[in-house]
Design an enzyme around this catalytic site. Sequence first.
Site, PDB file in Angstrom:
ATOM      1  N   GLY A 169      30.508  17.326  46.515  1.00 29.31           N
ATOM      2  CA  GLY A 169      29.996  17.965  45.296  1.00 29.31           C
ATOM      3  C   GLY A 169      30.702  19.269  45.020  1.00 29.31           C
ATOM      4  O   GLY A 169      30.852  19.690  43.865  1.00 29.31           O
ATOM      5  N   ALA A 170      31.149  19.931  46.087  1.00 28.15           N
ATOM      6  CA  ALA A 170      31.812  21.229  45.896  1.00 28.15           C
ATOM      7  C   ALA A 170      33.168  21.054  45.210  1.00 28.15           C
ATOM      8  O   ALA A 170      33.630  21.943  44.491  1.00 28.15           O
ATOM      9  CB  ALA A 170      31.972  21.933  47.238  1.00 28.15           C
ATOM     10  N   GLY A 204      12.266  52.197  38.501  1.00 29.62           N
ATOM     11  CA  GLY A 204      11.241  51.512  37.710  1.00 29.62           C
ATOM     12  C   GLY A 204      11.869  50.562  36.710  1.00 29.62           C
ATOM     13  O   GLY A 204      12.991  50.079  36.879  1.00 29.62           O
ATOM     14  N   GLY A 205      11.133  50.360  35.620  1.00 29.64           N
ATOM     15  CA  GLY A 205      11.595  49.433  34.581  1.00 29.64           C
ATOM     16  C   GLY A 205      12.941  49.832  34.021  1.00 29.64           C
ATOM     17  O   GLY A 205      13.667  48.994  33.477  1.00 29.64           O
TER      18      GLY A 205
HETATM   19  C1  HXC Z   1       9.343  63.674  32.373  1.00 30.89           C
HETATM   20  C2  HXC Z   1      10.737  64.236  34.093  1.00 30.89           C
HETATM   21  C3  HXC Z   1      10.759  62.911  34.541  1.00 30.89           C
HETATM   22  C4  HXC Z   1       9.994  61.952  33.812  1.00 30.89           C
HETATM   23  C5  HXC Z   1      12.000  64.079  35.828  1.00 30.89           C
HETATM   24  N1  HXC Z   1      11.514  64.923  34.916  1.00 30.89           N
HETATM   25  N2  HXC Z   1      11.538  62.842  35.628  1.00 30.89           N
HETATM   26  N3  HXC Z   1      10.043  64.615  33.006  1.00 30.89           N
HETATM   27  N4  HXC Z   1       9.307  62.394  32.737  1.00 30.89           N
HETATM   28  N5  HXC Z   1       9.986  60.662  34.176  1.00 30.89           N
HETATM   29  C6  HXC Z   1      11.778  66.345  34.801  1.00 30.89           C
HETATM   30  C7  HXC Z   1      11.125  67.171  35.883  1.00 30.89           C
HETATM   31  O1  HXC Z   1       9.803  67.491  35.500  1.00 30.89           O
HETATM   32  C8  HXC Z   1      12.019  68.398  35.869  1.00 30.89           C
HETATM   33  O2  HXC Z   1      11.671  69.178  34.725  1.00 30.89           O
HETATM   34  C9  HXC Z   1      13.384  67.818  35.618  1.00 30.89           C
HETATM   35  O3  HXC Z   1      13.147  66.555  35.003  1.00 30.89           O
HETATM   36  C10 HXC Z   1      14.191  67.612  36.864  1.00 30.89           C
HETATM   37  O4  HXC Z   1      13.393  66.853  37.778  1.00 30.89           O
HETATM   38  P1  HXC Z   1      13.285  67.214  39.326  1.00 30.89           P
HETATM   39  O5  HXC Z   1      12.121  66.451  39.853  1.00 30.89           O
HETATM   40  O6  HXC Z   1      13.281  68.679  39.496  1.00 30.89           O
HETATM   41  O7  HXC Z   1      14.670  66.650  39.866  1.00 30.89           O
HETATM   42  P2  HXC Z   1      14.981  66.006  41.281  1.00 30.89           P
HETATM   43  O8  HXC Z   1      14.371  66.834  42.364  1.00 30.89           O
HETATM   44  O9  HXC Z   1      16.448  65.801  41.302  1.00 30.89           O
HETATM   45  O10 HXC Z   1      14.252  64.594  41.292  1.00 30.89           O
HETATM   46  C11 HXC Z   1      14.675  63.565  40.428  1.00 30.89           C
HETATM   47  C12 HXC Z   1      13.643  62.413  40.426  1.00 30.89           C
HETATM   48  C13 HXC Z   1      12.227  62.979  40.170  1.00 30.89           C
HETATM   49  C14 HXC Z   1      13.700  61.691  41.774  1.00 30.89           C
HETATM   50  C15 HXC Z   1      14.086  61.434  39.341  1.00 30.89           C
HETATM   51  O11 HXC Z   1      12.297  63.836  39.021  1.00 30.89           O
HETATM   52  C16 HXC Z   1      11.228  61.923  39.892  1.00 30.89           C
HETATM   53  O12 HXC Z   1      10.702  61.285  40.827  1.00 30.89           O
HETATM   54  N6  HXC Z   1      10.859  61.764  38.625  1.00 30.89           N
HETATM   55  C17 HXC Z   1       9.852  60.821  38.208  1.00 30.89           C
HETATM   56  C18 HXC Z   1      10.374  59.406  38.328  1.00 30.89           C
HETATM   57  C19 HXC Z   1       9.384  58.414  37.774  1.00 30.89           C
HETATM   58  O13 HXC Z   1       8.353  58.135  38.431  1.00 30.89           O
HETATM   59  N7  HXC Z   1       9.589  58.025  36.518  1.00 30.89           N
HETATM   60  C20 HXC Z   1       8.767  57.098  35.818  1.00 30.89           C
HETATM   61  C21 HXC Z   1       9.182  55.734  36.284  1.00 30.89           C
HETATM   62  S1  HXC Z   1       8.270  54.519  35.482  1.00 30.89           S
HETATM   63  P3  HXC Z   1      11.888  70.741  34.642  1.00 30.89           P
HETATM   64  O14 HXC Z   1      11.249  71.081  33.351  1.00 30.89           O
HETATM   65  O15 HXC Z   1      11.208  71.299  35.832  1.00 30.89           O
HETATM   66  O16 HXC Z   1      13.361  70.936  34.671  1.00 30.89           O
HETATM   67  C22 HXC Z   1       9.296  54.007  34.377  1.00 30.89           C
HETATM   68  C23 HXC Z   1       8.715  52.915  33.601  1.00 30.89           C
HETATM   69  C24 HXC Z   1       9.729  52.342  32.699  1.00 30.89           C
HETATM   70  O17 HXC Z   1      10.362  54.440  34.211  1.00 30.89           O
HETATM   71  C25 HXC Z   1       9.199  51.046  32.316  1.00 30.89           C
HETATM   72  C26 HXC Z   1      10.106  50.366  31.366  1.00 30.89           C
HETATM   73  C27 HXC Z   1       9.667  48.978  31.201  1.00 30.89           C
END
Ligand code: HXC
Length: 512
Positions: free
Chosen positions: A402-403, A168-169
């Site tokens: 040009g290069a 993402g971002g």
């Molecule tokens: C809160 C999160 C989190 C998040 C992971 N966790 N991502 N908590 N916010 N974004 C937590 C999980 O709940 C879990 O908590 C622990 O971290 C480990 O995550 P798992 O899913 O068990 O790990 P894994 O299987 O290795 O998967 C990793 C992952 C997946 C692929 C990154 O966690 C995932 O898809 N997360 C969400 C990604 C996402 O959509 N993020 C937002 C993107 S938007 P516990 O308590 O169970 O240990 C964004 C916008 C930014 O970032 C914009 C800026 C301009």
Amino acid sequence: MNTKTEELKLKRDSLFKHCEKNAEKQHSKGKLTARERLDLLFDKQTFMENFLFARHRCTQFDMTSKEIAADGVITGSGYIDDRLAFAFSQDFTSSGGSVGEIHADKICKAMQSALKYGAPLIGINDSGGARIQEGVQSLSGYGRIFFLNTQLSGVVPQISIISGPCAGGAAYSPALSDFVIMVRGVSQMFITGPHVVKAATGEDITAEELGGVNTHMCHSGVAHFIAEDDDHALRLAKRLLSYLPSNNIGEPPLKKEDFVLDELPALDRIVPENPKESYDMKDIISRLTDTDSFMEVQSGYAKNIIVGFARIAGRPIGIVANQPMFMAGVIDIDASDKAARFINFCNAFNLPLINLVDVPGFLPGIEQEYGGIIRHGAKLLYAYSHATVPKITVIIRKAYGGAYLAMCSRDLGADAVFAWPTAEIAVMGAEGAANIVFAREIKDAKEPEQLRSQKIEEYRQAFANPYIAAGYNFIDDVIFPRDTRRLVGLTLENCSTKKESHPYKKNGVMPV
Ligand code: HXC
């Protein structure tokens, strides 16, 4: 120990132990913990952690009771090869290293200190992205980070290591930094993951194919270096810093050893007699520069141009070189982008540029024209013309059209241009030129092919050499290849006091 001190010890231990407790989980994924990474990055006993007791203040979704050790990121300062640097290291074992308001604030404070003290920033990214429970505070945190990435740009070096997911971002902070180091097999970067891609476009792709190391080294140009594991990534970051000053007013660190600017007879034999035969420009680079000092940047992207850091007589330099082994060293859109960015970086951090030229021209074709080769190629002209660091050009073989200009001719501000006797400096290659200039005569000739060959040879004899350009003072000297290291080394030394500035402007408008 009194009670208060005992209490402090317990609190600290519990926060530190969090990382240790979850180490196995990280190790099983082939990753180190956030603290292990910092231990490897900094010189022994120099890391000073800040804001260990940081705590989120989110109350939604039962977060009030949720402990997130150090709020998921370790930040602080330390020394790398005896020079101050700041770093943040996201702790995936703490709520997925997700970025909430306080987490982002810690990163911002490290960035502000890096700016204030004029020291590099190393960001170790291992995070699930914006902390979903925090919503807009998390987005604001990212906004602050992006803003500071931009403030730091050109003032202190910024290196991003991607040691886990970066989706993402979140991927935009590394993109705003100077160098991205990805770790094979564990780092993936994309703006939208495979599920969103499938829903939006119907395309099926795995996360690795979409945002793994191969994608970003070979196709997108987002990655600058590929590491085999965390340890390797940290070593690459340290090596990279060894060429760079701590900030834009510092000088790149000199290696204080006794270097000899000796003759290199092997260089006399590198360019083949047959102008159509290619050779490996890296053979020239490795001989010209101090032993094992060349560190190539973006080695898998736009291989027709080589960029990287090296040293000559201990002095760090940036190298930009055409690669005749790949697409004959032609300049295309990707090569222009790659080189322009590198030149811009070297100029910001006072690294002299050495340009090695063997270029047949800009790449012709519909795809290149539709893709904007005019706009992208202009970046190269802009970057060289804008750069005020010492610029030394060596024309090895072809320098056409040009290069020739775009590879930093004297007209673009080169401080010295040397040409090898094999140099061919002309508007275009002999074949193209003869076919245009003598088109009518060739068409009307009794033996058109014979006349074509004759005219090509005439044009080659007349222009395919360095002496006409040297006659107009476009070339400082036509040199024996074996003397190149000595002459470039001496010119670098002479240029060390170079002062050049631009007319006042708020900023130029680079054709991005
Ligand atoms: C809160 C999160 C989190 C998040 C992971 N966790 N991502 N908590 N916010 N974004 C937590 C999980 O709940 C879990 O908590 C622990 O971290 C480990 O995550 P798992 O899913 O068990 O790990 P894994 O299987 O290795 O998967 C990793 C992952 C997946 C692929 C990154 O966690 C995932 O898809 N997360 C969400 C990604 C996402 O959509 N993020 C937002 C993107 S938007 P516990 O308590 O169970 O240990 C964004 C916008 C930014 O970032 C914009 C800026 C301009």
